[in-house]
Design a protein around this motif. Structure first.
Motif, mmCIF file in Angstrom:
data_model
loop_
_atom_site.group_PDB
_atom_site.id
_atom_site.type_symbol
_atom_site.label_atom_id
_atom_site.label_comp_id
_atom_site.label_asym_id
_atom_site.label_seq_id
_atom_site.Cartn_x
_atom_site.Cartn_y
_atom_site.Cartn_z
ATOM 1 N N TRP A 197 21.233 -0.366 -42.999
ATOM 2 C CA TRP A 197 21.813 1.100 -42.828
ATOM 3 C C TRP A 197 21.908 1.525 -43.917
ATOM 4 C CZ3 TRP A 197 24.538 1.363 -37.539
ATOM 5 C CH2 TRP A 197 23.403 0.978 -36.247
ATOM 6 N N TYR A 198 22.844 0.736 -44.612
ATOM 7 C CA TYR A 198 23.324 1.304 -45.989
ATOM 8 C C TYR A 198 22.380 2.001 -46.950
ATOM 9 C CZ TYR A 198 26.194 1.577 -50.513
ATOM 10 O OH TYR A 198 26.801 1.962 -51.415
ATOM 11 N N ASN A 199 21.262 1.402 -47.264
ATOM 12 C CA ASN A 199 20.232 1.833 -48.118
ATOM 13 C C ASN A 199 19.371 3.091 -47.419
ATOM 14 O OD1 ASN A 199 20.898 0.071 -50.499
ATOM 15 N ND2 ASN A 199 19.821 -1.649 -49.292
ATOM 16 N N LYS A 200 19.332 2.752 -46.160
ATOM 17 C CA LYS A 200 18.670 3.896 -45.147
ATOM 18 C C LYS A 200 19.183 5.074 -45.064
ATOM 19 C CE LYS A 200 16.591 3.997 -40.521
ATOM 20 N NZ LYS A 200 16.799 3.329 -39.018
ATOM 21 N N LEU A 214 21.667 3.638 -34.075
ATOM 22 C CA LEU A 214 21.715 2.817 -33.131
ATOM 23 C C LEU A 214 20.591 2.755 -32.094
ATOM 24 C CD1 LEU A 214 25.415 3.589 -32.159
ATOM 25 C CD2 LEU A 214 24.653 1.619 -33.070
ATOM 26 N N PHE A 215 19.738 3.825 -31.984
ATOM 27 C CA PHE A 215 18.613 3.950 -31.014
ATOM 28 C C PHE A 215 17.472 3.477 -31.475
ATOM 29 C CE2 PHE A 215 22.218 6.788 -30.080
ATOM 30 C CZ PHE A 215 22.332 6.715 -28.599
ATOM 31 N N SER A 216 17.355 3.133 -32.511
ATOM 32 C CA SER A 216 16.152 2.418 -33.154
ATOM 33 C C SER A 216 15.873 1.325 -32.367
ATOM 34 C CB SER A 216 16.280 2.245 -34.657
ATOM 35 O OG SER A 216 15.405 1.446 -35.088
ATOM 36 N N GLU A 217 14.523 0.936 -32.023
ATOM 37 C CA GLU A 217 14.438 -0.258 -31.705
ATOM 38 C C GLU A 217 14.376 -1.711 -32.766
ATOM 39 O OE1 GLU A 217 13.637 -1.335 -28.312
ATOM 40 O OE2 GLU A 217 14.511 0.730 -28.013
ATOM 41 N N GLU A 218 14.787 -1.329 -33.716
ATOM 42 C CA GLU A 218 14.748 -2.405 -34.716
ATOM 43 C C GLU A 218 16.238 -2.811 -34.855
ATOM 44 O OE1 GLU A 218 13.756 -0.853 -38.544
ATOM 45 O OE2 GLU A 218 11.671 -0.431 -38.198
ATOM 46 N N LYS A 219 16.270 -3.955 -35.079
ATOM 47 C CA LYS A 219 17.698 -4.952 -35.189
ATOM 48 C C LYS A 219 18.048 -4.493 -36.646
ATOM 49 C CE LYS A 219 15.667 -8.787 -34.671
ATOM 50 N NZ LYS A 219 15.372 -10.343 -34.892
ATOM 51 N N ILE A 220 19.462 -4.400 -36.438
ATOM 52 C CA ILE A 220 20.171 -4.144 -37.697
ATOM 53 C C ILE A 220 20.203 -5.504 -38.610
ATOM 54 C CG2 ILE A 220 22.511 -3.963 -38.880
ATOM 55 C CD1 ILE A 220 23.620 -2.865 -36.541
ATOM 56 N N GLY A 221 19.463 -5.352 -39.815
ATOM 57 C CA GLY A 221 19.307 -6.360 -40.755
ATOM 58 C C GLY A 221 20.215 -6.446 -41.775
ATOM 59 N N PHE A 222 20.519 -7.201 -42.599
ATOM 60 C CA PHE A 222 21.237 -7.577 -43.686
ATOM 61 C C PHE A 222 20.629 -8.378 -44.852
ATOM 62 C CE2 PHE A 222 23.476 -7.767 -39.752
ATOM 63 C CZ PHE A 222 24.517 -6.982 -39.832
ATOM 64 N N SER A 223 21.085 -8.144 -46.001
ATOM 65 C CA SER A 223 20.610 -8.678 -47.246
ATOM 66 C C SER A 223 21.667 -9.121 -48.055
ATOM 67 C CB SER A 223 19.630 -7.865 -48.236
ATOM 68 O OG SER A 223 20.265 -6.508 -48.459
ATOM 69 N N PHE A 226 26.494 -16.431 -36.393
ATOM 70 C CA PHE A 226 26.177 -17.050 -34.772
ATOM 71 C C PHE A 226 26.331 -15.985 -33.818
ATOM 72 C CE2 PHE A 226 27.259 -18.798 -30.733
ATOM 73 C CZ PHE A 226 26.366 -19.786 -30.313
ATOM 74 N N CYS A 227 27.365 -15.106 -33.862
ATOM 75 C CA CYS A 227 27.576 -13.955 -32.900
ATOM 76 C C CYS A 227 26.714 -12.966 -32.896
ATOM 77 C CB CYS A 227 28.835 -13.353 -33.156
ATOM 78 S SG CYS A 227 30.203 -14.486 -32.734
ATOM 79 N N VAL A 228 26.038 -12.756 -34.228
ATOM 80 C CA VAL A 228 24.918 -11.653 -34.622
ATOM 81 C C VAL A 228 23.784 -11.941 -33.930
ATOM 82 C CG1 VAL A 228 23.823 -10.226 -36.249
ATOM 83 C CG2 VAL A 228 26.264 -10.567 -36.332
ATOM 84 N N GLU A 229 23.252 -13.461 -34.149
ATOM 85 C CA GLU A 229 22.030 -13.856 -33.408
ATOM 86 C C GLU A 229 22.050 -14.016 -32.294
ATOM 87 O OE1 GLU A 229 21.857 -17.330 -35.839
ATOM 88 O OE2 GLU A 229 21.038 -16.526 -37.700
ATOM 89 N N LEU A 230 23.179 -14.217 -31.627
ATOM 90 C CA LEU A 230 23.332 -14.426 -30.256
ATOM 91 C C LEU A 230 23.109 -13.053 -29.598
ATOM 92 C CD1 LEU A 230 24.177 -16.106 -27.538
ATOM 93 C CD2 LEU A 230 26.492 -15.389 -28.099
ATOM 94 N N LEU A 231 23.535 -11.833 -30.237
ATOM 95 C CA LEU A 231 23.180 -10.623 -29.889
ATOM 96 C C LEU A 231 22.125 -10.102 -30.019
ATOM 97 C CD1 LEU A 231 26.500 -8.653 -30.835
ATOM 98 C CD2 LEU A 231 25.616 -8.812 -28.482
ATOM 99 N N PHE A 255 27.608 -3.483 -30.823
ATOM 100 C CA PHE A 255 28.415 -4.637 -31.310
ATOM 101 C C PHE A 255 28.047 -5.472 -32.425
ATOM 102 C CE2 PHE A 255 28.907 -3.547 -26.589
ATOM 103 C CZ PHE A 255 30.502 -3.427 -26.561
ATOM 104 N N VAL A 256 26.960 -5.340 -32.949
ATOM 105 C CA VAL A 256 26.483 -6.140 -34.068
ATOM 106 C C VAL A 256 27.090 -5.216 -35.187
ATOM 107 C CG1 VAL A 256 24.662 -6.518 -35.770
ATOM 108 C CG2 VAL A 256 24.161 -7.114 -33.496
ATOM 109 N N TYR A 257 27.109 -3.827 -35.298
ATOM 110 C CA TYR A 257 27.860 -3.151 -36.112
ATOM 111 C C TYR A 257 29.283 -3.513 -36.275
ATOM 112 C CZ TYR A 257 30.334 1.130 -37.683
ATOM 113 O OH TYR A 257 31.151 1.900 -38.364
ATOM 114 N N HIS A 258 30.063 -3.723 -35.093
ATOM 115 C CA HIS A 258 31.316 -3.944 -35.127
ATOM 116 C C HIS A 258 31.622 -5.370 -35.464
ATOM 117 C CE1 HIS A 258 33.411 -0.136 -33.962
ATOM 118 N NE2 HIS A 258 32.420 0.099 -33.160
ATOM 119 N N MET A 259 30.639 -6.236 -35.190
ATOM 120 C CA MET A 259 31.072 -7.722 -35.463
ATOM 121 C C MET A 259 31.075 -7.666 -37.012
ATOM 122 S SD MET A 259 31.460 -9.637 -32.972
ATOM 123 C CE MET A 259 32.370 -8.343 -32.209
#
Length: 379
Positions: free
Chosen positions: A8-11, A124-133, A161-166, A291-295
């Motif tokens: 989201w930072y670059n977006k 938040l309302f995108s169907e895409e998962k939050i990604g990280f680089s 692990f928590c992010v992947e679980l979500l 919740f991924v955002y907050h994790m």
């Protein structure tokens, strides 16, 4: 120096005059950094003098003489006069950076954006998962406070692990996944308090919850418990009664006033919540993203007493209660929902006094049981 960057930072792009909740408000005390203030003072133009006149010289913040507290540099269309007349390079650091943010852990910098911005809340309302680089910046000096890299690795592994679980275990009910994540976060906090956060220690604590059979069984049990509307009402009502009757939580009480109809009685709450839940079904990914955002933002920093999970759960409860009220009034659209999320985040994350009240109330009343956290969520 290493950078871990939320996509989201670059977006992010500011939507300017189309923003429904502008950040250009003096209610937020827009601080002008010393270097930029000196630049404004040196401008030998009439516009330069106008800028300086709109800044409190002692506190170096923009001042407004309007009731809505809009930044004095906004024009009638909601556009920034500084950008229009001189370009974005003349903005103060506060305006250049927001809603982008960085948290540093020694040689690691984590970059994200702030959910208090409605343009970010829209993601938040995108169907895409939050990604990280992840990347290395060799030319940069370490500019963050010291942090043990081994400790960071161990905490980061638990967070991953928590992010992947979500994001990946969508065969499990979300409420069950959140219960497991809270168990992990509490285990890491206990290791922190014992000064024993190592990769081996974290792996030992996570061994049981990594078992898919355990995850499925515990998630099923938690969902069955969570779906009891009478129990949910009593838990939510009890916790809010504690928060509002302490005499210490003035801002909390004011926030809850807008939710009073949905909490009027058990029958009303159950009727409203059932219809509201059905409306919310379409936004499962948005809740995962929330919740991924907050994790990502809150899992690593364990310096504050108590768990970030409780304050995040309470923030989400306020979101859902306000949204339920709007739904009951037939005023809830996705855009309204987005603004409720951003507005609540502003109270919790940018309101120092609100943060202090929440921390004190959670600590004093030990409002941190697993059952309470799950019932608060109103998912």
């Amino acid at each position: 120096m290493y950078h871990l960057i939320m996509d989201w930072y670059n977006k992010f792009e500011c939507i300017g005059k189309d923003c429904t909740m502008t950040c250009c408000t003096t209610a937020w005390n827009i601080l002008v950094d010393e270097k930029t203030y000196e630049t404004y003072q040196k401008l030998d133009t009439e516009f330069g003098k106008q800028i300086v006149e709109k800044i409190d010289p002692e506190r170096r913040v923009f001042i407004s003489d309007t009731d809505d507290k809009r930044c004095p540099m906004l024009d009638g269309e909601g556009l920034c006069e500084i950008i229009k007349q001189m370009g974005p390079g003349y903005l103060c650091n506060t305006c250049k950076i927001y809603p982008r943010q960085m948290r540093g852990y020694g040689a690691i910098q984590e970059w994200s954006v702030d959910l208090t911005c409605p343009a970010v809340a829209e993601y938040l309302f995108s169907e895409e998962k939050i990604g990280f680089s992840y990347c290395e910046k060799e030319d940069e000096e370490e500019k963050t406070k010291p942090y043990d890299y081994t400790r960071y690795q161990a905490q980061s592994q638990a967070r991953t692990f928590c992010v992947e679980l979500l994001q990946e275990r969508q065969d499990l009910p979300l409420i069950g996944r959140l219960y497991i994540i809270r168990q992990i976060h509490e285990a890491v906090r206990q290791l922190h308090e014992a000064d024993d956060i190592t990769m081996d220690a974290v792996n030992r604590r996570m061994l049981a919850v990594e078992n898919p059979s355990y995850q499925e069984e515990i998630a099923r049990q938690i969902e069955n418990l969570h779906r009891n509307p009478q129990m949910q009402y009593r838990a939510v009502f009890d916790i809010l009664e504690k928060l509002t009757k302490t005499g210490k939580g003035k801002m909390v009480q004011e926030t809850l006033l807008s939710c009073r109809n949905s909490l009027r009685d058990e029958e009303t709450f159950i009727r409203m919540s059932e219809g509201f839940y059905a409306w919310c079904k379409r936004y499962e990914r948005a809740y995962e993203n929330y919740f991924v955002y907050h994790m990502f933002l809150n899992f690593i920093d364990l310096e504050e007493p108590g768990s970030c999970f409780e304050s995040v759960a309470l923030e989400f409860l306020f979101i859902q209660l306000n949204a339920m009220e709007a739904w009951n009034m037939q005023e809830l659209t996705r855009e309204r929902y987005r603004d409720i999320i951003a507005g609540t985040a502003r109270k919790f994350e940018h309101g120092f006094h609100m943060q202090k009240e929440i921390t004190e109330l959670l600590r004093e009343y030990r409002i941190n049981g697993n059952a309470y956290v799950l019932f608060w969520l109103l998912l």
